[in-house]
Design an enzyme around this catalytic site. Structure first.
Site, PDB file in Angstrom:
ATOM      1  N   GLY A  46       0.831  -1.198   0.000  1.00 18.83           N
ATOM      2  CA  GLY A  46       0.000   0.000   0.000  1.00 18.83           C
ATOM      3  C   GLY A  46       0.864   1.246   0.000  1.00 18.83           C
ATOM      4  O   GLY A  46       2.065   1.182   0.311  1.00 18.83           O
ATOM      5  N   GLN A  51       2.850   9.889   1.816  1.00 17.42           N
ATOM      6  CA  GLN A  51       4.206   9.323   1.835  1.00 17.42           C
ATOM      7  C   GLN A  51       5.069   9.838   0.683  1.00 17.42           C
ATOM      8  O   GLN A  51       6.288   9.752   0.750  1.00 17.42           O
ATOM      9  CB  GLN A  51       4.143   7.794   1.794  1.00 17.42           C
ATOM     10  CG  GLN A  51       3.567   7.192   3.073  1.00 17.42           C
ATOM     11  CD  GLN A  51       3.412   5.693   2.958  1.00 17.42           C
ATOM     12  OE1 GLN A  51       2.443   5.209   2.388  1.00 17.42           O
ATOM     13  NE2 GLN A  51       4.366   4.948   3.479  1.00 17.42           N
ATOM     14  N   CYS A  91       6.033  -0.420   7.399  1.00 15.52           N
ATOM     15  CA  CYS A  91       5.682   0.807   6.676  1.00 15.52           C
ATOM     16  C   CYS A  91       6.876   1.242   5.836  1.00 15.52           C
ATOM     17  O   CYS A  91       8.007   1.256   6.334  1.00 15.52           O
ATOM     18  CB  CYS A  91       5.310   1.909   7.663  1.00 15.52           C
ATOM     19  SG  CYS A  91       4.828   3.450   6.862  1.00 15.52           S
ATOM     20  N   LEU A  92       6.610   1.606   4.596  1.00 18.04           N
ATOM     21  CA  LEU A  92       7.687   2.053   3.707  1.00 18.04           C
ATOM     22  C   LEU A  92       8.340   3.339   4.232  1.00 18.04           C
ATOM     23  O   LEU A  92       9.484   3.623   3.889  1.00 18.04           O
ATOM     24  CB  LEU A  92       7.141   2.276   2.294  1.00 18.04           C
ATOM     25  CG  LEU A  92       6.636   0.997   1.589  1.00 18.04           C
ATOM     26  CD1 LEU A  92       5.922   1.363   0.296  1.00 18.04           C
ATOM     27  CD2 LEU A  92       7.796   0.030   1.323  1.00 18.04           C
ATOM     28  N   HIS A 133      -4.252   1.415   7.957  1.00 13.66           N
ATOM     29  CA  HIS A 133      -2.871   1.916   8.005  1.00 13.66           C
ATOM     30  C   HIS A 133      -2.725   3.106   7.036  1.00 13.66           C
ATOM     31  O   HIS A 133      -2.156   4.138   7.397  1.00 13.66           O
ATOM     32  CB  HIS A 133      -1.922   0.759   7.652  1.00 13.66           C
ATOM     33  CG  HIS A 133      -0.483   1.131   7.489  1.00 13.66           C
ATOM     34  ND1 HIS A 133       0.506   0.674   8.351  1.00 13.66           N
ATOM     35  CD2 HIS A 133       0.166   1.890   6.565  1.00 13.66           C
ATOM     36  CE1 HIS A 133       1.673   1.142   7.952  1.00 13.66           C
ATOM     37  NE2 HIS A 133       1.499   1.895   6.870  1.00 13.66           N
ATOM     38  N   GLU A 134      -3.244   2.949   5.814  1.00 15.05           N
ATOM     39  CA  GLU A 134      -3.120   4.022   4.807  1.00 15.05           C
ATOM     40  C   GLU A 134      -3.933   5.254   5.216  1.00 15.05           C
ATOM     41  O   GLU A 134      -3.492   6.392   5.029  1.00 15.05           O
ATOM     42  CB  GLU A 134      -3.574   3.540   3.428  1.00 15.05           C
ATOM     43  CG  GLU A 134      -2.855   2.327   2.865  1.00 15.05           C
ATOM     44  CD  GLU A 134      -1.357   2.394   2.943  1.00 15.05           C
ATOM     45  OE1 GLU A 134      -0.792   3.497   3.015  1.00 15.05           O
ATOM     46  OE2 GLU A 134      -0.734   1.321   2.960  1.00 15.05           O
ATOM     47  N   HIS A 137      -2.125   7.435   7.557  1.00 14.62           N
ATOM     48  CA  HIS A 137      -1.159   8.323   6.890  1.00 14.62           C
ATOM     49  C   HIS A 137      -1.829   9.636   6.487  1.00 14.62           C
ATOM     50  O   HIS A 137      -1.232  10.710   6.603  1.00 14.62           O
ATOM     51  CB  HIS A 137      -0.584   7.662   5.630  1.00 14.62           C
ATOM     52  CG  HIS A 137       0.546   6.714   5.879  1.00 14.62           C
ATOM     53  ND1 HIS A 137       1.723   7.087   6.483  1.00 14.62           N
ATOM     54  CD2 HIS A 137       0.692   5.396   5.583  1.00 14.62           C
ATOM     55  CE1 HIS A 137       2.543   6.047   6.545  1.00 14.62           C
ATOM     56  NE2 HIS A 137       1.945   4.994   6.009  1.00 14.62           N
TER      57      HIS A 137
HETATM   58  O1  GNR Z   1       4.032  -2.665   2.575  1.00 12.25           O
HETATM   59  C1  GNR Z   1       3.363  -2.523   3.600  1.00 12.25           C
HETATM   60  N1  GNR Z   1       3.064  -3.615   4.345  1.00 12.25           N
HETATM   61  C2  GNR Z   1       2.161  -3.609   5.388  1.00 12.25           C
HETATM   62  C3  GNR Z   1       2.112  -4.721   6.220  1.00 12.25           C
HETATM   63  C4  GNR Z   1       1.220  -4.778   7.268  1.00 12.25           C
HETATM   64  C5  GNR Z   1       0.344  -3.723   7.481  1.00 12.25           C
HETATM   65  C6  GNR Z   1       0.401  -2.598   6.684  1.00 12.25           C
HETATM   66  C7  GNR Z   1       1.291  -2.543   5.637  1.00 12.25           C
HETATM   67  S1  GNR Z   1       1.311  -1.153   4.610  1.00 12.25           S
HETATM   68  C8  GNR Z   1       2.965  -1.167   4.041  1.00 12.25           C
HETATM   69  C9  GNR Z   1       3.184  -0.111   2.976  1.00 12.25           C
HETATM   70  C10 GNR Z   1       3.010   1.257   3.602  1.00 12.25           C
HETATM   71  O2  GNR Z   1       3.820   1.789   4.297  1.00 12.25           O
HETATM   72  N2  GNR Z   1       1.874   1.843   3.390  1.00 12.25           N
HETATM   73  O3  GNR Z   1       1.617   3.028   3.969  1.00 12.25           O
HETATM   74 NI    NI Z   2       2.807   3.088   5.758  1.00 16.20          NI
END
Ligand code: GNR
Ligand code: NI
Length: 181
Positions: A46, A51, A91-92, A133-134, A137
Site C-alpha cells: 500500500g 508518503q 511501513c515504507l 494503516h493508509e 497516513h
Molecule cells: O508494505 C506494507 N506492508 C504492510 C504490512 C502490514 C500492514 C500494513 C502494511 S502497509 C505497508 C506499505 C506502507 O507503508 N503503506 O503506507
Molecule cells: Ni505506511
C-alpha cells in the site's frame, strides 16, 4: 510514469493532514500511476499520497501475488468497524521496522474511484488492516505512534544511524560530475 521519493520517519511532512480530492482530472491519473509504480518498486502492499509528499486523500493498495490488482481509494471514509486483532505491520516510511498493531478486522468503507464515482464496500483481514494503516497516513499518523515512547525513540535512533551510514558510503553528489573545467 515516474517513481516518487518516499518520505521517511521522522520527516515532519509525514505529519501533514491530507485534503479531500475535489478534481478528478488527468493530473490525478498521473499521480495515481506514479504512486502505483512507486508502491510496486518499493515493494509494498500500500501507499498513501502523504508518503510521497502530496497531501491529498488518496491511497493505493495491491495485495495480489501477481501485483496486478490495484485498488485506488479516494476520500475514503470508514462507515462501520467490527472486531479487533493484532497484526504485524511494516511501513515504507519506517523501513525495516515491524511490530504489532491492534485494529478492526472488518470495515465498511465509502470511497471514490479515479473517475470520481462513489461506492461502498466491506473489507476484512489484511486488506482492512492495510486500508486503516493508509488512512492513518492521511491524518499524519504512523503505525509507530501506537508503540511505546521507548520503542519509538529506539526506532528513530536506528533509522538515523542507518541514514548516516548510507550518507557516508555514498556522499551526496557522488557519481555526478561536479567539475565544470
Ligand atoms: O508494505 C506494507 N506492508 C504492510 C504490512 C502490514 C500492514 C500494513 C502494511 S502497509 C505497508 C506499505 C506502507 O507503508 N503503506 O503506507
Ligand atoms: Ni505506511
Amino acid at each position: 510514469m515516474a517513481l516518487r521519493t518516499i518520505l521517511e520517519y521522522p520527516d515532519p511532512r509525514l505529519r501533514t493532514r491530507a485534503q479531500p480530492v475535489t478534481v478528478f482530472d488527468a493530473s490525478l491519473g498521473t499521480l495515481i500511476g506514479d504512486m502505483l509504480e512507486t508502491m510496486y518498486a518499493a515493494p509494498g502492499i500500500g501507499l498513501a499520497a502523504t508518503q510521497v509528499d502530496v497531501h491529498k486523500r488518496l491511497v493505493v493498495i495491491d495485495l495480489s501475488d501477481e501485483r496486478n490488482a490495484p485498488l485506488v481509494l479516494i476520500n475514503p471514509e470508514i462507515l462501520e468497524r467490527e472486531g479487533e486483532a493484532k497484526t504485524e505491520e511494516g511501513c515504507l516510511s519506517v523501513p525495516g521496522i515491524f511490530d504489532e498493531v491492534k485494529r478492526a478486522t472488518r470495515i465498511r468503507l465509502r470511497s471514490h474511484d479515479r473517475d470520481g464515482q462513489v461506492s461502498e464496500a466491506e473489507y476484512a483481514d489484511l486488506l482492512a488492516v492495510c486500508i486503516q494503516h493508509e488512512m492513518d497516513h492521511l491524518e499524519g499518523k504512523l503505525f509507530v505512534d501506537y508503540l511505546s515512547e521507548m520503542k519509538r525513540e529506539r526506532i528513530r535512533k536506528k533509522l538515523d544511524k542507518e541514514r548516516k551510514e548510507r550518507a557516508a558510503a555514498a556522499p551526496a553528489g557522488a557519481g555526478r560530475a561536479r567539475r565544470t573545467y
